[in-house]
Design a protein around this motif. Structure first.
Motif, short mmCIF file in Angstrom:
data_model
loop_
_atom_site.label_atom_id
_atom_site.label_comp_id
_atom_site.label_asym_id
_atom_site.label_seq_id
_atom_site.Cartn_x
_atom_site.Cartn_y
_atom_site.Cartn_z
N VAL A 1280 45.91 35.86 32.82
CA VAL A 1280 45.44 37.05 31.41
C VAL A 1280 44.43 36.58 30.44
N VAL A 1281 42.89 36.92 30.74
CA VAL A 1281 42.44 36.09 29.41
C VAL A 1281 42.58 37.27 28.83
N GLY A 1282 41.40 37.35 28.19
CA GLY A 1282 39.94 37.94 27.16
C GLY A 1282 38.72 37.94 27.93
N GLY A 1283 38.42 39.48 27.98
CA GLY A 1283 36.65 39.67 28.18
C GLY A 1283 36.14 40.53 27.42
N ARG A 1284 34.96 40.65 27.51
CA ARG A 1284 34.11 41.33 26.74
C ARG A 1284 33.15 42.13 28.14
N VAL A 1285 33.07 42.91 27.85
CA VAL A 1285 32.15 43.91 29.04
C VAL A 1285 30.57 43.50 28.60
N SER A 1286 29.60 43.06 28.98
CA SER A 1286 28.43 42.45 29.44
C SER A 1286 27.69 43.50 29.61
N LYS A 1287 27.81 44.34 30.51
CA LYS A 1287 27.47 45.21 31.47
C LYS A 1287 27.83 46.16 32.93
N ILE A 1288 27.23 47.01 32.07
CA ILE A 1288 28.16 48.14 33.00
C ILE A 1288 27.11 48.63 34.42
N LEU A 1289 27.52 48.06 35.55
CA LEU A 1289 26.81 48.39 36.97
C LEU A 1289 26.45 49.83 37.21
N PRO A 1290 25.76 50.23 37.49
CA PRO A 1290 25.24 51.79 37.93
C PRO A 1290 26.38 52.08 38.86
N LEU A 1295 31.85 46.56 37.11
CA LEU A 1295 32.03 45.91 35.19
C LEU A 1295 31.06 44.83 35.76
N ILE A 1296 30.75 44.33 34.58
CA ILE A 1296 30.77 42.64 34.52
C ILE A 1296 31.63 42.47 32.95
N VAL A 1297 32.21 41.41 33.36
CA VAL A 1297 32.67 41.02 32.49
C VAL A 1297 32.40 40.20 31.72
N GLN A 1298 32.57 38.75 30.70
CA GLN A 1298 32.26 37.78 29.97
C GLN A 1298 33.31 37.37 29.67
N ILE A 1299 33.86 36.32 30.64
CA ILE A 1299 35.35 36.04 30.00
C ILE A 1299 34.82 34.08 29.73
N ASP A 1300 33.64 33.75 29.31
CA ASP A 1300 33.21 32.07 29.19
C ASP A 1300 32.02 31.95 28.77
N PRO A 1301 31.27 31.77 27.70
CA PRO A 1301 30.02 31.30 27.15
C PRO A 1301 28.60 31.44 28.01
N HIS A 1302 29.85 30.41 29.66
CA HIS A 1302 28.60 30.73 30.29
C HIS A 1302 28.70 31.51 31.80
N LEU A 1303 30.03 31.81 31.83
CA LEU A 1303 30.62 32.93 33.60
C LEU A 1303 31.21 34.41 32.75
N SER A 1304 30.49 34.82 33.47
CA SER A 1304 31.14 36.34 33.99
C SER A 1304 32.23 36.25 35.36
N GLY A 1305 32.39 37.89 35.25
CA GLY A 1305 33.47 38.01 36.12
C GLY A 1305 33.72 39.47 36.12
N LYS A 1306 33.55 39.65 37.91
CA LYS A 1306 33.59 41.62 37.93
C LYS A 1306 34.50 42.36 37.71
N VAL A 1307 34.23 43.56 37.28
CA VAL A 1307 35.15 43.92 37.49
C VAL A 1307 35.15 45.61 39.10
N HIS A 1308 35.97 45.43 40.11
CA HIS A 1308 35.65 46.09 40.89
C HIS A 1308 35.68 47.29 40.90
N PHE A 1309 35.14 48.62 41.24
CA PHE A 1309 35.22 49.73 40.38
C PHE A 1309 36.71 50.67 40.89
N THR A 1310 37.41 50.11 42.05
CA THR A 1310 39.56 50.55 42.03
C THR A 1310 39.95 49.64 40.67
#
Length: 1921
Positions: A1280-1290, A1295-1310
């Motif tokens: 479990v990590v902290g993240g910051r929403v960087s982009k809301i996909l259409p 969502l695209i969530v930043q979890i590191d200065p140079h790494l982002s992850g994707k959150v599935h709609f479900t």
């Protein structure tokens, strides 16, 4: 490489195809393309036609790899990649591997497959291992045994590091050289490898960029050595970007040279080491000897470091000096002699040797030289530059020749030689042709079977050889092409490459290469209009390709006038569009597709010299500033539009009217090409000058004005100046202090008068004003012109713009200076936008003034621009008083009279009101709303009780807050008491209080109160007088202020004594510690020098800061204790909490460093126990021995937006990322509050940077210390990590969530919410902190990391997401979100890994008419699992509450309860044109009431007669349980015995559930059969047929799409020709018979109409067919009737029956049925394409072939099957090549598809069509061009015809009509003028004059009409005369 040897002798294989290896053809860098894979085998009759035919593919690229070669400094691109050097020897490869290699070689060179003859198969099989060629390898100097068949040839595959090559410099760039190598290869030499490092410092050049150009030149021959191949970037290797990195260092080439080897007459290269009086000292790259070369009269300019060649004249072995001669002729003629036996490693490229021919090879000759060595020269390096087919005869065995070494391979001892006459003379071959040149009379010199042609290009002064590869001979593959070209014949060739070393051009004969205006990059010009095809679309824009294969970039912002978010949806790959070239730089072309720019008719501005005053042109905005806009033009030209020229209203924002990338039309007002400056205007008329002679105001003058209104961005004032109405003051210009400016604006009201305003500028007769105190008071010193600016002066100004590289400071008017970043701040780590703001008042130090360019360079460093007075704080107090007065001006109760009762420094009496943690609150009896405050520091150690009365001294008064700062310190209170008790007058007391102080006096002061913007100080030496000092200065307002604490001692200077101008305050100016030092003396200097690192000293604490202690020791020495030096291991939370100012500490000196900008020494001290106890402490750098995972502790010294900066030691820092501090969103939100300066922080090292001495730490232990990837070591699956929403996909992308200065992850709609909620995205926004769980980490093949995250809590089992299909089972209830909707159903997302499909029949219990509206993407649905397929992971789900399968037994049971004849009630469920679907009450069944069973008068327009859910009654006519169908009737006769009405629109409650029974869905007929009236096949409207014949199916030959028919009336017949009479005349009897038949048909139709005899059943249609068996209309309606009932097979049988029944003579009727049959199979055939083709083949046997083709073509076009339509048109062009309409149909298709093939189609058509159809065809083609194509091409066609037939008025008439339709009046009138000048008969001229007159009447004026009449009269008079 493959080495084949038996012992030491190579064995050759005779089985290799010699033709494939003769010539090196490929030169990808030079533009050559790969040869075709297939051999040419066309007949001799077709060969020449093939070469002369125009290209059908104008955008066929010359070579696939061209797109990868756009960069300027491409170091190497190959001529070919295939190995091409077979020789004998044993192969180490298997048979399969050799065959594979051979196939690759054959593919590369286009040779025929090598096949051994059958009679030699057995022998070849036995000796295959010993006789296979060593493909692509180089053979050495051992030539015993059999001779090789092929000469050595350099390719990329056999180039190895260490190989020595001879080359010629082709490009000299700033950072590298490009060298052309043998075989068309290119290499790159970095600047570091082109210059000897020993000579770099001695070279005399102005800049680093001029180094290479000063010592190297294009065309210079150089010897080089290969360092390495390719690039380190693996991606570039995969793309085929081959690079050869070379070195020109003589230390590598001469590494084996010794003085003993050198001999007289040898040619050797050297660097010029120095220039002496009589010659040059030389450096050979080795240290064992040096050289000297005398001056020569022929010497050109020689610089140090230049590479020269010379002949060894003598060798002084004692002094180790070699004397050289630089005579060029001698160098060129010197031959290396084998006197002592030169070893192989001393051979150097370019060395000339005497050689002897050993043998001729297939593609060159074998030579022997220097006794022991052998080498080869290929066919391109022979003595003749143009060797013919008998070149072998010129090289008999033992012939002696001169040769130069071309390359040397140390690994294989292979040597390449050249006999080229230019190279033999030590000169590069001349380059007499340019890429893109066309030569019509090029002579064929040699034909190489399977390879290509050698041509002689007639260049001047001498011919140039050129080689054409076999793949570049024709656009089509041609077999046996060798017979098409004979030696000596002349052909046309275009140059598209050049080998500099060989002097060989590469050519192309393809027709497509001669088309188009752009062939190479050199043909491109900024502003030119080009057509290009899109080849790549990406987020950056599009890559487009011209017809010649040249590629260009269309940036995303230039793809459209408006912003494009998804370019792939607007543009498609392969689309051909029109672009305009923006610019070309280093072969990089940029184009635009902005409509305004492409269609602009204004002049192009592509250089600063073209910018003439008054020029109007188009450009686009690149940047918007508050003071204007920057506009970009072509070729990088840029201009500026001042705010005054934007046409804005006063106070309005620039961004409200203009936006970046907007295309604008602008006018050049002035330009300075030398300084690359252009001033522009958007105004149509020029604005008046800024200041005229009659104006009474000048820039820099002082005016007054009253506030008219306050806008969001400025204050509008009325000024009392002649000629000016209004003025504008921006918010930043209200005050020098940024905070006070905003406060001032908030209290300003209309009517307030500014007494002093400075005029800065004039815009549109409006004054730009400022109220800044610093500018108003410095009016006389402010410059308005560059001549008034002097270096080294300090001038007040304001910042007008900030960019990354510096700040722009403006003075009066537009006079602006620039402060580069390194001159703007003392600390370069700061970002300029963070420490300055636009509008800020600054003091600038003038560094440099250039009057010729009007450029001012200045500095804003505080160290150079600090204030010398207290004007900054003086304005602060004065303006603060003014703001308070404005604030309370309207309030009578809250006036400022109370201020007089609280004079600063006086003692007042008050009552303790309340005690708080920060201090004590005092209330006053006289003023209830005024309070006093005493901090703990000001209590002076006394204890006060609530309610007690105290006497305190006033330290400061805040008028806005109605707050008084007080002090109970005895020193201050007693001093004030003494002053107040004095009997002297008040003014005298005030003067006596400050009598000990003088202006500019330096005093020691104590901090009493720290305010936000200033300090309240007391001066002990002046009887504790109170003073005020600013914390910031003009230039440091945005800097983080220095921290002060109460009680701290500071040094200040007295700037102003108290008076009314200073608000009765003593103003001070702080001095930094390093500025206040005692006078030095010899004793003190000796004392200072006695301290050293390791010394123990006693130091006194002078200041306590959060991160350090300030101390003084010795004789006035100052030092510090860093917070990390307070204790060992940083174990204390607040290590300075126990220290007090004045405390003496025992410390040890640990560091002594000199300041950067001064001579002061900074002393670092330590009180760590471990350091104090170490008596042998020695100064040494702190070790940087940290490892990943290690725990470190430090103290926070800075907190910015995303990082916490930590001091681990004095010089080692660590950084902690915001998202690594916590996973709790609330804690992340308060990130900066949790980490304050001085806080102790522990963390675990994630990675280290030894150079920067920087650590990256995280707050939790590192999981995997051995990992190479940093993200792995702290982010793992399940964490479990902290993240910051960087982009809301259409859509539902998540969502695209930043979890590191140079790494982002994707959150599935479900995975967005824990429960299933309707809109899971609603609670998120960009920048929001979230708590997420790492679900999965994946890696792609390219090394990209993909992280899947989840925002769910995973604690609610009811909301589980099933990620495995095994977790599901049938009938399980599930939930999901709609992912996609199709006409057949939709897909839903069950989890991030599982999707399910829902058929349209399972979407709802009710009928779903529009699933995309009822089930939008993202909708939450709940359903049941119907079926699972674990292998394919397919899941089917239903949303119906009941099962919808056809085999439902319960439904069948319901059918049994229905009886024929029963009257039922129900509601209308669906309305179709053929009837109503009715849901039967009290059941789940639905029945159909056909339109024929509706009541009288309701069968027409049933959509308007009935409504959905309307209640109706019906009678059951038929129940079909097997097919589950119910037929109902609603005729009035069925309800004669009933008393209720048929219709009942009462909206009663209907609780009956409806079932979606499998009633077939009907298909409208319009989609199948092309009826012209567009009505449904149900024969509802017969009256429309009463006056016309039965409907015929329109054939496409007569369609409206063709421009020929609608334009035919516009072509009048020639007036002098007679119209042809009809061949056949109908007799009167025949006409009467036809009339009678038509009357009968109309009468019958009318009778049917009266009887309402509309066919509604199959029986009705059968009756009609029996009466009219030849009527295609009835047959087609009958087919449509069955289709409405979903009876496709019966519709087919009706078509077959119709074709059998209709009389064979009724061809048109049969054709109508065939067309309907086409449409039927196109919709229902399986597969449709094959079914239509079968029907088409049958129709050809019965009907006219051309009409059938037209019918099928029309069907393809209506259904948009363009590929099939194009194929059919091509067949029609071959089958009906004499038909004009067929060719015109092809023209229409080409124009519709925007293809540039009209010219080629016209050429083909004119060849095929009979001559009498040419005019008709060209006319109609020209009309089509005018309508849908390019009008210019249409004009060209008309002009061509009129040149041949100038007297055909019909052509003139059509030409005029087309121009009139376009509407260009000037062109039309010019064309009319040409017609009336023709010499034609009067009748024809009358027609033309009449047409001219009609045009002028409708488009011109009376003058033009009279003019035409006058011309007509002139013509009449002329004819009569």
């Amino acid at each position: 490489m493959f080495q084949i040897r038996f012992g030491s002798k190579p064995v050759l294989d005779p089985g290799v195809n010699p033709i494939a290896k003769v010539l090196p053809i490929q030169l990808t860098t030079e533009g050559m393309t790969k040869p075709s894979k297939k051999p040419f085998n066309k007949t001799s009759d077709d060969r020449l036609k093939t070469f002369q035919k125009p290209s059908k593919k104008p955008f066929k690229p010359l070579q696939k790899s061209n797109g990868a070669m756009s960069k300027d400094a491409q170091p190497i691109h190959l001529e070919d990649d295939a190995p091409d050097f077979p020789r004998g020897g044993q192969s180490s490869l298997s048979r399969a591997e050799v065959d594979k290699v051979r196939a690759e070689v054959d593919k590369e060179f286009g040779t025929e497959t090598i096949v051994l003859k059958k009679k030699k198969k057995e022998k070849a099989r036995n000796s295959s291992q010993s006789n296979e060629d060593e493909l692509g390898s180089l053979f050495g100097d051992s030539h015993g045994g059999k001779l090789p068949r092929f000469a050595n040839k350099i390719t990329f595959k056999n180039v190895t590091p260490g190989m020595k090559l001879w080359g010629v410099i082709s490009e000299v760039n700033e950072k590298d050289l490009e060298v052309s190598l043998p075989g068309g290869l290119r290499g790159l030499v970095r600047a570091s490898e082109a210059i000897d490092p020993q000579l770099h410092d001695e070279m005399e050049v102005d800049t680093e960029d001029e180094v290479l150009s000063s010592i190297y030149s294009i065309g210079q021959l150089v010897s080089c050595i290969v360092l390495r191949l390719d690039n380190d970037n693996k991606k570039e290797k995969e793309k085929g970007k081959h690079k050869i990195w070379l070195s020109l260092r003589l230390s590598l080439l001469h590494s084996n040279f010794t003085l003993d080897i050198l001999q007289e007459g040898m040619v050797i290269s050297a660097y010029v080491k120095s220039i002496e009086d009589h010659g040059y000292m030389l450096h050979f790259g080795v240290t064992s000897f040096t050289g000297f070369m005398q001056h020569s009269s022929k010497d050109t300019k020689v610089l140090v470091g230049k590479l020269v060649q010379g002949v060894v004249k003598s060798v002084d072995r004692t002094r180790k000096v070699v004397n050289l001669s630089s005579d060029a002729d001698e160098v060129a003629k010197s031959v290396t002699k084998d006197l002592k036996g030169i070893p192989f490693n001393l051979l150097v490229p370019g060395m000339m040797v005497n050689a002897r021919v050993l043998s001729t090879l297939e593609n060159g000759i074998l030579l022997s030289f220097l006794t022991f060595f052998t080498g080869t020269a290929d066919v391109f390096h022979l003595g003749k530059t143009l060797p013919d087919s008998k070149w072998k005869d010129e090289y008999p065995q033992n012939k002696k020749v001169n040769a130069r070494i071309l390359f040397i391979d140390p690994s294989s001892r292979a040597v390449g030689l050249t006999l080229n006459p230019h190279l033999i003379h030590n000169n590069a071959p001349p380059s007499l042709v340019k890429i893109g040149d066309i030569f019509d009379d090029s002579k064929v010199i040699r034909v190489d079977r399977g390879s290509g042609l050698l041509l002689e290009i007639p260049s001047t002064p001498v011919p140039t050889p050129a080689y054409v590869n076999v793949s570049d001979l024709s656009d089509k593959e041609v077999k046996k092409w060798e017979k098409s070209f004979k030696e000596g014949s002349l052909i046309r060739v275009r140059v598209f490459g050049f080998r500099l070393l060989e002097g060989l051009a590469t050519g192309v004969l393809k027709t497509s290469a001669f088309e188009g205006t752009v062939f190479t990059h050199s043909d491109v010009r900024p502003g030119m209009i080009v057509k290009a095809k899109i080849v790549i679309i990406d987020s950056f824009g599009a890559i487009v390709q011209f017809a010649s294969g040249v590629k260009a970039l269309c940036p995303l912002r230039h793809m459209s006038e408006f912003e494009i978010v998804k370019p792939r949806k607007k543009f498609q790959v392969g689309a051909e569009l029109v672009f305009r070239v923006l610019g070309i730089k280093s072969k990089r072309i940029t184009v635009t597709h902005k409509k305004t720019l492409v269609k602009s008719k204004l002049p192009i501005l592509s250089s600063y010299t073209d910018a003439t005053e008054g020029l109007w042109t188009h450009g686009w905005i690149t940047k918007i500033e508050s003071h204007g806009c920057f506009v970009r033009f072509y070729n990088g030209v840029q201009g500026f539009v001042p705010r005054a020229e934007l046409g804005l209203d006063p106070g309005s924002d620039v961004g409200s009217m203009y936006h970046v990338e907007q295309v604008v039309k602008c006018r050049v007002t002035s330009s300075v090409p030398s300084s690359r400056r252009i001033n522009l205007s958007f105004l149509v008329t020029p604005t008046p000058g800024r200041v005229s002679e009659d104006d009474t105001v000048k820039l820099g003058s002082i005016v007054s004005g009253s506030v008219e209104r306050v806008t969001p961005h400025a204050i509008i004032v009325n000024v009392d100046v002649k000629g000016y109405i209004k003025g504008m003051i921006s918010t930043e210009h209200l005050a020098d202090n940024h905070g006070l400016a905003s406060m001032m604006k908030s209290v300003l009201k209309p009517g307030y008068k500014f007494e002093k305003l400075l005029v800065l500028d004039v815009e549109n007769k409006n004054l730009i004003l400022t109220a800044k105190y610093s500018l108003v008071n410095a009016t006389q010193q402010l410059p308005a012109d560059v001549s008034q600016v002097y270096p080294h002066s300090v001038v007040h100004g304001y910042i007008c713009n900030i960019i990354d590289t510096g700040c722009f400071v403006r003075f009066i008017g537009r006079l602006t200076g620039f402060a580069p970043k390194n001159k703007a701040v003392d600390d370069q780590r700061f970002d300029l936008s963070e420490v300055f703001y636009v509008g800020q008042s600054v003091r600038s130090n003038i560094l440099e003034v250039k009057s010729e360019t009007s450029r001012i360079t200045l500095s804003l460093k505080q160290s150079l621009c600090s204030s010398t007075d207290a004007s900054f704080i003086k304005e602060y107090f004065l303006l603060e008083e003014k703001i308070a007065e404005l604030h309370y001006s309207d309030s009578k109760s809250n006036s400022l009279k109370w201020v007089k009762e609280f004079p600063i420094g006086n003692v007042i009496e008050g009552t303790v009101h309340e005690a708080k943690e920060s201090g004590v609150i005092i209330s006053f009896q006289k003023y209830n709303d005024v309070f006093g405050f005493i901090t703990h520091h000001q209590l002076g150690g006394s204890n006060v009780d609530i309610g007690s009365t105290v006497k305190a001294t006033v330290l400061d008064v805040s008028k806005m807050d109605r707050l008084v700062d007080l002090s109970l310190k005895p020193d201050l209170v007693n001093r004030s008491m003494e002053t107040s008790n004095s009997k002297t007058p008040k003014k005298m007391r005030k003067r006596s209080a400050y009598k000990d102080l003088e202006v500019n006096q330096t005093v020691n002061a104590v901090v009493e109160i720290v305010k936000e913007n200033y300090l309240v100080l007391s001066i002990p030496d002046a009887k504790f007088a109170l003073g005020y000092a600013s914390l910031s200065d003009y230039n440091t307002q945005a800097f983080q202020q220095k921290q002060f604490v109460s009680g701290q001692r500071v040094i200040a200077s007295v700037m102003s004594l108290p008076d009314s101008s200073t608000a009765e305050r003593l103003l001070l100016l702080l001095k930094s510690n390093n500025e206040v030092v005692d006078t030095s003396s010899t004793k003190r200097a000796k004392k200072k020098s006695s301290y050293d690192v390791g010394s123990t000293v006693q130091a006194e604490v002078t200041e306590i800061k959060p991160l350090e202690l300030k101390l003084k020791f010795g004789s006035g020495l100052h030092g510090r204790i860093h917070i990390t030096e307070a204790n060992d291991d940083n174990i204390l939370e607040d290590p300075f909490s126990n220290f007090k100012i004045g405390q003496t500490l025992t410390t040890k000196i640990v560091s002594k460093t000199k300041g950067e900008n001064s001579n002061n020494i900074r002393w670092d001290l330590s009180i760590r126990p471990s350091v104090l106890s170490d008596e042998s402490y020695v100064s040494k750098p702190q070790d940087f021995s940290y490892s990943t995972g290690e725990n470190v502790t430090g103290f926070v010294y800075k907190v910015d937006k995303d990082w916490v900066w930590i001091s681990v030691t004095r010089d080692i820092r660590a950084q902690l990322y915001i998202l690594d501090t916590s996973s709790d969103p609330s804690e992340l939100q308060d990130f900066q509050k949790r980490f304050h300066v001085g806080k102790r922080v522990s963390g675990y090292i994630l990675n280290t940077n030894k150079e920067k001495r920087l650590l990256r730490v995280i707050s939790h232990p590192v999981v995997d210390k051995a990992s190479d990837e940093s993200f792995k070591s702290h982010i793992c699956e399940g964490e479990v990590v902290g993240g910051r929403v960087s982009k809301i996909l259409p859509g539902v992308s998540g969502l695209i969530v930043q979890i590191d200065p140079h790494l982002s992850g994707k959150v599935h709609f479900t995975e967005l919410q824990d429960p299933w909620v309707p809109n899971p995205l609603s609670g998120y926004h960009e920048g929001q902190f979230v708590k997420c769980k790492v679900v999965e980490i994946g890696h792609s093949g390219t090394g990209t990391v993909h992280v899947d995250l989840s925002l769910r809590s995973f604690v609610n089992p009811e909301s589980n997401r099933y990620e495995k299909i095994e977790d599901l089972h049938p009938n399980m209830t599930i939930e999901g979100y709609v992912k996609n909707v199709t006409p057949k159903g939709c897909f839903i997302m069950l989890s991030r890994k599982l999707d399910a499909k829902i058929l349209i029949s399972n979407l709802s219990d009710d009928f779903v008419s529009k699933p995309e509206q009822e089930f939008p993407i993202g909708k939450l649905v709940s359903g049941r699992v119907v079926s699972l397929e674990p292998l394919s992971k397919r899941i089917e789900v239903t949303l119906r509450s009941t099962s919808g399968t056809k085999s439902q037994n319960s439904d069948i049971g319901d059918f049994s309860s229905l009886n024929v004849g029963e009257i039922i009630s129900g509601r209308v469920k669906r309305i179709e044109s053929f009837g109503l679907f009715i849901a039967i009450d009290q059941s789940k069944l639905v029945g159909l009431c056909h339109v024929s069973e509706l009541p009288e008068g309701h069968s027409e327009d049933i959509e308007t007669k009935y409504k959905i859910r309307e209640k109706v009654k019906a009678k059951i006519l038929k129940v079909d349980e097997e097919r589950q169908r119910i037929s109902l009737g609603m005729k009035a006769s069925y309800f004669d015995n009933q008393t209720q009405e048929v219709h009942n629109s009462d909206a009663d409650s209907d609780s009956d559930s409806e079932s979606d029974n499998p009633i077939p869905t009907e298909t409208p007929l319009e989609s199948l059969i092309p009826f012209s009236n567009g009505k449904h096949p149900a024969l509802a409207e017969v009256e429309s047929r009463a006056s016309v014949l039965p409907l015929e199916v329109t054939l496409d030959e007569e369609a409206d799409e063709s421009p020929m028919e609608d334009e035919q009336a516009q072509i009048p017949e020639p007036l002098d020709d007679k119209k042809p009479e009809k061949n056949e005349n109908k007799s009167k009897r025949t006409k009467k018979k036809e009339t009678d038949e038509r009357e009968r048909e109309i009468r019958a139709a009318e009778e049917r109409l009266l009887q309402k005899d509309v066919p509604r059943t199959a029986d009705d249609y059968e009756k009609l067919i029996r009466t009219s068996p030849n009527s295609s209309f009835i047959w087609i309606k009958y087919m449509a009737f069955f289709l409405s009932l979903n009876e496709v097979e019966k519709a087919r049988s009706m078509a077959e029956r119709a074709l059998r029944t209709i009389n064979i003579r009724e061809e048109s009727e049969k054709l109508n049925v065939w067309v309907a049959y086409f449409n039927l199979e196109n919709e229902y055939g399986s597969p449709p394409e094959e079914a239509v083709v079968k029907i088409f083949q049958r129709a050809l046997q019965y009907c006219d072939a051309k009409k059938v083709h037209y019918a099928l073509l029309g069907m393809y076009e209506r259904t948009e099957q363009h590929k099939l339509a194009d194929e059919l048109v091509e067949k029609m062009m071959k089958k009906f090549k004499h038909s004009c309409k067929v060719w015109l149909r092809k023209i229409q298709r080409v124009l519709k598809q925007n293809e540039d093939l009209v010219h080629s189609v016209v050429k083909r058509a004119l060849i095929c069509l009979p001559k009498h159809k040419h005019i008709k065809f060209i006319t109609q083609t020209a009309i089509s061009e005018f309508k849908t194509g390019v009008p210019d091409r249409g004009r060209s066609m008309f002009e061509g015809m009129l040149r041949e037939y100038p007297k055909r008025t019909d052509l003139w008439s059509v030409y005029l009509d087309q121009e009139i339709r376009i509407g260009d009046v000037d062109v039309i009138r010019a064309l009319f003028e040409r017609t009336i000048c023709l010499e034609l008969p009067v009748k024809k001229m009358k027609f033309l004059f009449k047409k001219y007159l009609e045009f002028e009447k409708s488009h011109g004026d009376e003058e033009r009409v009279e003019y035409v009449k006058a011309e007509a009269l002139k013509f009449i008079e002329k004819t009569r005369g």
